[in-house]
Design a protein around this motif. Sequence first.
Motif, PDB file in Angstrom:
ATOM      1  N   HIS A 202       5.254   7.058   6.917  1.00 13.91           N
ATOM      2  CA  HIS A 202       6.873   6.912   6.937  1.00 13.91           C
ATOM      3  C   HIS A 202       7.217   5.275   6.338  1.00 13.91           C
ATOM      4  O   HIS A 202       8.140   5.264   5.771  1.00 13.91           O
ATOM      5  CB  HIS A 202       7.578   7.524   7.976  1.00 13.91           C
ATOM      6  N   HIS A 203       6.258   4.716   6.856  1.00 15.95           N
ATOM      7  CA  HIS A 203       6.602   3.044   6.608  1.00 15.95           C
ATOM      8  C   HIS A 203       6.074   2.793   5.078  1.00 15.95           C
ATOM      9  O   HIS A 203       5.340   3.509   4.467  1.00 15.95           O
ATOM     10  CB  HIS A 203       5.793   2.140   7.679  1.00 15.95           C
ATOM     11  N   CYS A 204       6.889   1.732   4.572  1.00 12.78           N
ATOM     12  CA  CYS A 204       6.587   1.372   3.246  1.00 12.78           C
ATOM     13  C   CYS A 204       5.388   0.355   3.040  1.00 12.78           C
ATOM     14  O   CYS A 204       5.645  -0.928   3.781  1.00 12.78           O
ATOM     15  CB  CYS A 204       8.095   0.973   2.558  1.00 12.78           C
ATOM     16  N   TYR A 205       4.603   0.377   2.269  1.00 13.77           N
ATOM     17  CA  TYR A 205       3.613  -0.835   1.918  1.00 13.77           C
ATOM     18  C   TYR A 205       4.403  -1.758   0.931  1.00 13.77           C
ATOM     19  O   TYR A 205       5.414  -1.475   0.546  1.00 13.77           O
ATOM     20  CB  TYR A 205       2.531  -0.470   1.175  1.00 13.77           C
ATOM     21  N   ALA A 206       3.888  -2.878   1.013  1.00 11.58           N
ATOM     22  CA  ALA A 206       4.356  -3.897   0.061  1.00 11.58           C
ATOM     23  C   ALA A 206       4.607  -3.604  -1.394  1.00 11.58           C
ATOM     24  O   ALA A 206       5.564  -4.038  -1.984  1.00 11.58           O
ATOM     25  CB  ALA A 206       3.355  -5.157   0.140  1.00 11.58           C
ATOM     26  N   ASP A 207       3.846  -2.578  -1.876  1.00  8.28           N
ATOM     27  CA  ASP A 207       3.912  -2.228  -3.389  1.00  8.28           C
ATOM     28  C   ASP A 207       4.777  -0.985  -3.444  1.00  8.28           C
ATOM     29  O   ASP A 207       5.114  -0.433  -4.446  1.00  8.28           O
ATOM     30  CB  ASP A 207       2.588  -1.885  -3.839  1.00  8.28           C
ATOM     31  N   HIS A 238      -9.406  12.848  10.939  1.00  4.99           N
ATOM     32  CA  HIS A 238      -9.059  11.623  10.636  1.00  4.99           C
ATOM     33  C   HIS A 238      -7.760  11.291  10.118  1.00  4.99           C
ATOM     34  O   HIS A 238      -7.319  11.697   9.007  1.00  4.99           O
ATOM     35  CB  HIS A 238     -10.030  10.962   9.678  1.00  4.99           C
ATOM     36  N   ALA A 239      -6.859  10.954  11.089  1.00  2.33           N
ATOM     37  CA  ALA A 239      -5.599  10.749  10.653  1.00  2.33           C
ATOM     38  C   ALA A 239      -5.124   9.260  11.388  1.00  2.33           C
ATOM     39  O   ALA A 239      -4.924   9.014  12.548  1.00  2.33           O
ATOM     40  CB  ALA A 239      -4.473  11.876  11.090  1.00  2.33           C
ATOM     41  N   THR A 240      -4.673   8.389  10.346  1.00  2.00           N
ATOM     42  CA  THR A 240      -4.393   6.886  10.947  1.00  2.00           C
ATOM     43  C   THR A 240      -2.767   6.791  10.776  1.00  2.00           C
ATOM     44  O   THR A 240      -2.202   6.218  11.590  1.00  2.00           O
ATOM     45  CB  THR A 240      -5.172   5.866  10.291  1.00  2.00           C
ATOM     46  N   GLY A 241      -2.166   7.276   9.950  1.00  2.00           N
ATOM     47  CA  GLY A 241      -0.997   7.372   9.432  1.00  2.00           C
ATOM     48  C   GLY A 241      -0.046   8.161  10.349  1.00  2.00           C
ATOM     49  O   GLY A 241      -0.365   9.328  10.725  1.00  2.00           O
ATOM     50  N   ASP A 242       1.046   7.965  10.742  1.00  2.00           N
ATOM     51  CA  ASP A 242       1.974   8.627  11.323  1.00  2.00           C
ATOM     52  C   ASP A 242       2.316  10.005  10.841  1.00  2.00           C
ATOM     53  O   ASP A 242       2.689  10.975  11.095  1.00  2.00           O
ATOM     54  CB  ASP A 242       3.452   7.842  11.963  1.00  2.00           C
ATOM     55  N   ARG A 243       2.497   9.843   9.177  1.00  2.00           N
ATOM     56  CA  ARG A 243       2.636  10.995   8.495  1.00  2.00           C
ATOM     57  C   ARG A 243       1.672  12.050   8.571  1.00  2.00           C
ATOM     58  O   ARG A 243       1.892  13.367   8.448  1.00  2.00           O
ATOM     59  CB  ARG A 243       3.224  10.686   7.151  1.00  2.00           C
TER      60      ARG A 243
END
Length: 442
Positions: A202-207, A238-243
């Motif tokens: 859910h967070h936004c990367y710099a791009d 394998h899940a690293t992102g919260d989404r």
Amino acid sequence: MPSQQVFPSLVVRGGPIHTFDPAGSVVSALAVRDGRITALGDDVVAGPDTEVIELADRAVLPGINDSHLHAAWLGTRWPETLLGGFTGEEAAELRAAILRAGEVCASLGITSYTEPGLGPGETGCFGSEVLEEYALLAEEGLLRARVTVLRLFGLLDGPSSLAGFESGLASPVPVSDPLWLNVGGVKIFADGIPPMRSAWTHHCYADGTHGSLLVGGEDELAAMISLAHEAGLVVGVHATGDRSIEAALGSLRRGDHVVHGDLVTGAQLARMASLGVGLTTQPAIAEAMRPMVAEALGGEVAGRAWPLAEMLGSGVSLTLSSDAPVVTPDWRVHVAAAGRLLGVSGVDGGLLRRLLRCYTTAAALQDGAAGWKGALTVGRVADFCVLAVDPFGVAFEDLPEVGVSMTVVGGRVVYSGEQLAAVDLEADAGEVAGVGGGEEQD
């Protein structure tokens, strides 16, 4: 006529033996026969032909169970690690690589590990031929550790399709003794990792992106998990992102587990605990990758990543692991790193016991083997390691210096510091700090 007394084949005595039973019992003697523990404490009696190991100042722990270790890959690379900077070429011979990894694991007190991701979609250290080699080694009695395999029906750190997954499930599995080689689960790559901007979050990367799933979509992920359950298999996602964690939790069930969980939230941990879904994470990788997560997602997100204190307090069945050869397989390094993540550097026996259970009893539970390994109680397999000193009197910062004197699997000594040539263990905590940018974790 009275029956003749049957004596144990092996007795270990004269020092603290940490059983890791539910009561946390510590006994002074342990007896073994036919690969199993037959007696503890005052009930231990040695016979004239019993091999006796006198502990003196040494201590015994249940064998270390690394719940996420790429052993075939490790065997081609050791003592190099991915985050320490790989150099040179990988060895090509798979049997030699697996045997080499077995030597390394034995020298570290590791008696079980999970090889997380072997299958027809990959080649080399991750292909189906590795599983076939494991089966041959198990049949020949050459494995030094018990192995759990998760099959993979896609690319490591890459995409997989529902059709390929379904086809992979139908592929044959070699017959083996499940006490030594258990092929009872599958691994699914839901996403990548935050430093590569490939974790789905859910967070936004710099791009301006948020990453994405590697399996097509949430419906495909749910279908894969459902197919695995119908086949009677456990699932490691394998899940690293919260989404991606959120998406996986819609289908995972008791006995399954999330791998890594870098950006897991408190609410997700509570849900995992209620579902009976486990989590395996890697403290040394968390330390090494936090600066890269900060670069990708900002310092605030990085500061909340790998919330180890919440993981420990959530009620989730938590295992600690190495993901070697991403970093060292040395559990002492990872437990010391966990201490640093929790702000503990000195002696804390209660915390140490909690973390070591993540490497023993919780790992056995993840393997579906809690009834026969993971603790030192009568009837369980005689898998244990002998340490040069009792670790419960050692400061967290000094744990990597605690020597492994001996490793025993099924009552058989597979490593002895006094009898075997030392394995080069220079890939230690110092390597973890030598981090390159943007490598995948598996």
